[in-house]
Design an enzyme around this catalytic site. Structure first.
Site, PDB file in Angstrom:
ATOM      1  N   GLN A   1      44.115   1.821   5.659  1.00 43.47           N
ATOM      2  CA  GLN A   1      44.781   3.079   5.897  1.00 43.47           C
ATOM      3  C   GLN A   1      45.814   2.870   7.008  1.00 43.47           C
ATOM      4  OE1 GLN A   1      44.636   5.668   4.019  1.00 43.47           O
ATOM      5  NE2 GLN A   1      42.785   5.274   2.805  1.00 43.47           N
TER       6      GLN A   1
ATOM      7  N   GLY B   1      46.154   5.292   1.117  1.00 37.38           N
ATOM      8  CA  GLY B   1      46.968   6.202   1.914  1.00 37.38           C
ATOM      9  C   GLY B   1      48.401   6.332   1.473  1.00 37.38           C
TER      10      GLY B   1
ATOM     11  N   ASP C   1      36.299   6.384   1.990  1.00 37.50           N
ATOM     12  CA  ASP C   1      37.374   6.477   2.992  1.00 37.50           C
ATOM     13  C   ASP C   1      37.942   7.882   3.017  1.00 37.50           C
ATOM     14  OD1 ASP C   1      38.522   6.417   0.456  1.00 37.50           O
ATOM     15  OD2 ASP C   1      40.377   5.511   1.195  1.00 37.50           O
TER      16      ASP C   1
ATOM     17  N   ASP D   1      36.330   4.332  -8.032  1.00 41.23           N
ATOM     18  CA  ASP D   1      36.782   4.803  -6.741  1.00 41.23           C
ATOM     19  C   ASP D   1      35.607   5.518  -6.078  1.00 41.23           C
ATOM     20  OD1 ASP D   1      39.777   6.575  -5.570  1.00 41.23           O
ATOM     21  OD2 ASP D   1      38.349   5.262  -4.566  1.00 41.23           O
ATOM     22  N   SER D   2      35.707   5.706  -4.752  1.00 44.13           N
ATOM     23  CA  SER D   2      34.527   6.066  -3.950  1.00 44.13           C
ATOM     24  C   SER D   2      34.317   7.564  -3.791  1.00 44.13           C
ATOM     25  CB  SER D   2      34.683   5.464  -2.552  1.00 44.13           C
ATOM     26  OG  SER D   2      35.964   5.845  -2.036  1.00 44.13           O
ATOM     27  N   GLY D   3      35.311   8.358  -4.180  1.00 47.63           N
ATOM     28  CA  GLY D   3      35.133   9.800  -4.131  1.00 47.63           C
ATOM     29  C   GLY D   3      35.865  10.480  -3.000  1.00 47.63           C
ATOM     30  N   GLY D   4      36.190   9.772  -1.941  1.00 46.67           N
ATOM     31  CA  GLY D   4      36.843  10.387  -0.788  1.00 46.67           C
ATOM     32  C   GLY D   4      38.145  11.072  -1.152  1.00 46.67           C
ATOM     33  N   PHE D   5      38.973  10.370  -1.886  1.00 50.11           N
ATOM     34  CA  PHE D   5      40.291  10.906  -2.245  1.00 50.11           C
ATOM     35  C   PHE D   5      40.143  12.133  -3.150  1.00 50.11           C
ATOM     36  CE2 PHE D   5      44.808  10.630  -2.785  1.00 50.11           C
ATOM     37  CZ  PHE D   5      45.057  11.138  -4.048  1.00 50.11           C
TER      38      PHE D   5
ATOM     39  N   CYS E   1      52.731  -0.284 -30.940  1.00 57.59           N
ATOM     40  CA  CYS E   1      51.671   0.738 -30.949  1.00 57.59           C
ATOM     41  C   CYS E   1      51.754   1.584 -32.217  1.00 57.59           C
ATOM     42  CB  CYS E   1      51.783   1.622 -29.705  1.00 57.59           C
ATOM     43  SG  CYS E   1      52.852   3.058 -29.893  1.00 57.59           S
TER      44      CYS E   1
HETATM   45  C1  2MQ Z   1      48.084   9.275  -6.847  1.00 59.19           C
HETATM   46  N1  2MQ Z   1      48.151   8.733  -5.518  1.00 59.19           N
HETATM   47  C2  2MQ Z   1      47.050   8.201  -4.939  1.00 59.19           C
HETATM   48  N2  2MQ Z   1      47.034   7.787  -3.654  1.00 59.19           N
HETATM   49  C3  2MQ Z   1      45.765   7.374  -3.411  1.00 59.19           C
HETATM   50  C4  2MQ Z   1      45.164   6.902  -2.233  1.00 59.19           C
HETATM   51  C5  2MQ Z   1      43.786   6.622  -2.239  1.00 59.19           C
HETATM   52  C6  2MQ Z   1      43.103   6.204  -1.030  1.00 59.19           C
HETATM   53  O1  2MQ Z   1      43.716   6.032   0.054  1.00 59.19           O
HETATM   54  N3  2MQ Z   1      41.762   6.021  -1.094  1.00 59.19           N
HETATM   55  C7  2MQ Z   1      41.067   6.173  -2.274  1.00 59.19           C
HETATM   56  N4  2MQ Z   1      39.736   5.956  -2.254  1.00 59.19           N
HETATM   57  N5  2MQ Z   1      41.666   6.518  -3.438  1.00 59.19           N
HETATM   58  C8  2MQ Z   1      43.022   6.777  -3.435  1.00 59.19           C
HETATM   59  C9  2MQ Z   1      43.635   7.241  -4.636  1.00 59.19           C
HETATM   60  C10 2MQ Z   1      42.891   7.411  -5.938  1.00 59.19           C
HETATM   61  C11 2MQ Z   1      43.200   6.210  -6.830  1.00 59.19           C
HETATM   62  N6  2MQ Z   1      42.708   6.400  -8.183  1.00 59.19           N
HETATM   63  C12 2MQ Z   1      45.005   7.542  -4.580  1.00 59.19           C
HETATM   64  N7  2MQ Z   1      45.851   8.064  -5.537  1.00 59.19           N
HETATM   65 ZN    ZN Z   2      54.893   2.615 -28.903  1.00 52.90          ZN
END
Ligand code: 2MQ
Ligand code: ZN
Length: 372
Positions: free
Chosen positions: A188, A215, A145, A91-95, A305
């Site tokens: 978004q 989003g 983003d 992931d890019s870091g924005g969130f 498991c």
């Molecule tokens: C737990 N809920 C959640 N909503 C997200 C939205 C974005 C999102 O809109 N953008 C980015 N870059 N990451 C998001 C993430 C992180 C995903 N690992 C989200 N996680």
């Molecule tokens: Zn199990």
């Protein structure tokens, strides 16, 4: 080789496919275990692989702060550093900046922030995020983003989406078109169908190897999320993977696959495993609950498991969770990832056989509500 997407079958809006990356194939629908700082917490890479996961997620934000992207690159990149040789999506870091960092200052150029680790000042922009993801060497990178917190007014959602689209263009410009790595755009637009359509069209113009629905899973609730998923996936190119970010609980995952999502990631199975929650076909079992202390049964009959097939009882899991033994979080993490892996495999089988609706009815019928 450039990223490929082979759409093998559809059943309603649900899709069966394969994403081909330089480091291997990802069977879709796919769930990505979260290995935020280069490790899926409590699991060795081989164990993660054994749960059926084809791909894991890493985070630009965490790895840039510690141990540093340049250091990971000097040590051979994130695959070698972490021991996971299969596909990695970062992931890019924005969130993460918005959800973890302090003292944030957002401008058109990017985001300045204080590290949640040691308070030092850092900067992320589309350009720097692409540079970090290249240093990490991930197979799939995400655009930089902004994910606005919901609820938010339409004007705020629109302005944020428009900036994210400008940042998407800058991300693409900085990322270029390297043959062995891919860049996904992130849609978004909040809960607004027209803003999401505008975002999808802008992303399509720029051109990406895959498209994420961003989003969401930010507090809107399942009904509102499904409301967006009733139209957003179809706004994105049908011949490219569709990735729903940050989702989710098992019933969220099933509802998203039903609506045309191919890839998802969520910390739930790993994070909740560390707090003593076991997810099963009949629902969530909270092993902290004292009623398990004499229960000789395995957590889930038929689960392969080590927590279930290794001779452990719910009583033992209750004991090691309550006494904070390391093995408690390890076993429940391993179980939860195994459950998610089996859930995805079952859905891939059902879509391939054209019986997803029937399988979904069975999925809901088996689930009792609440703690079991
Ligand atoms: C737990 N809920 C959640 N909503 C997200 C939205 C974005 C999102 O809109 N953008 C980015 N870059 N990451 C998001 C993430 C992180 C995903 N690992 C989200 N996680
Ligand atoms: Zn199990």
């Amino acid at each position: 080789m450039a990223l490929t997407f082979d759409l093998k079958a559809t059943d309603g809006a649900a899709r069966l496919g394969e994403v081909g990356t330089a480091r291997g194939v990802v069977r879709t629908p796919a769930f990505m275990p979260v290995g935020t700082a280069g490790t899926v917490k409590g699991m060795l890479p081989g164990q993660v692989r054994g749960t059926g996961a084809d791909i894991v997620l890493g985070n630009t934000y965490h790895l840039m702060l510690r141990p540093g992207a340049e250091r990971v690159a000097r040590l051979g990149g994130l695959h070698r550093f972490s021991g996971w040789e299969g596909p990695i999506l970062t992931d890019s870091g924005g969130f993460q900046v918005m959800s973890l960092a302090g003292l944030r200052k957002i401008t058109e150029e990017g985001v300045r922030f204080a590290s949640h680790v040691d308070g030092t000042r850092h900067f992320l922009s589309p350009e720097r995020s692409m540079e970090i993801q290249a240093l990490l060497g991930s197979d799939i990178a995400m655009c930089f983003d902004e994910c606005p917190a919901l609820p938010a007014g339409r004007d705020r959602i629109a302005a944020s989406m428009e900036m994210s689209m400008r940042w998407a263009a800058r991300s693409r410009e900085a990322f270029g078109h390297p043959g062995d790595r891919a860049l996904f755009g992130i849609q978004q637009g909040g809960l607004e169908e027209d803003l999401r359509r505008e975002s999808a069209e802008r992303l399509r113009e720029i051109g990406f190897e895959g498209y994420a629905v961003g989003g969401l899973a930010v507090g809107e609730g399942q009904e509102a999320m499904f409301g967006v998923l009733d139209h957003a996936p179809a706004q994105l190119p049908a011949n490219r993977p569709r990735y729903l970010m940050g989702v989710g609980k098992p019933d969220d995952v099933v509802g998203a696959v039903k609506r045309g999502i191919d890839m998802m990631d969520c910390v739930l199975p790993t994070r909740s495993g560390r707090t003593g929650q076991g997810w099963t076909a009949r629902g969530m079992v909270n092993l902290r609950n004292a009623r398990h202390r004499d229960d000789p049964r395995p957590l889930e009959e038929g689960c392969p498991c080590p927590a279930c097939a290794g001779g452990y009882s719910r009583a033992f899991l209750h004991h090691v969770v309550r006494s904070k033994e390391m093995i408690g979080g390890m076993l429940l993490t391993w179980h939860n990832l195994t459950y998610y892996g089996r859930l995805m495999a079952a859905m891939r089988g059902a879509i391939g056989a054209g019986r997803f609706a029937d399988w979904e009815r069975g999925f809901h019928a088996r689930r009792a509500e609440g703690d079991l």
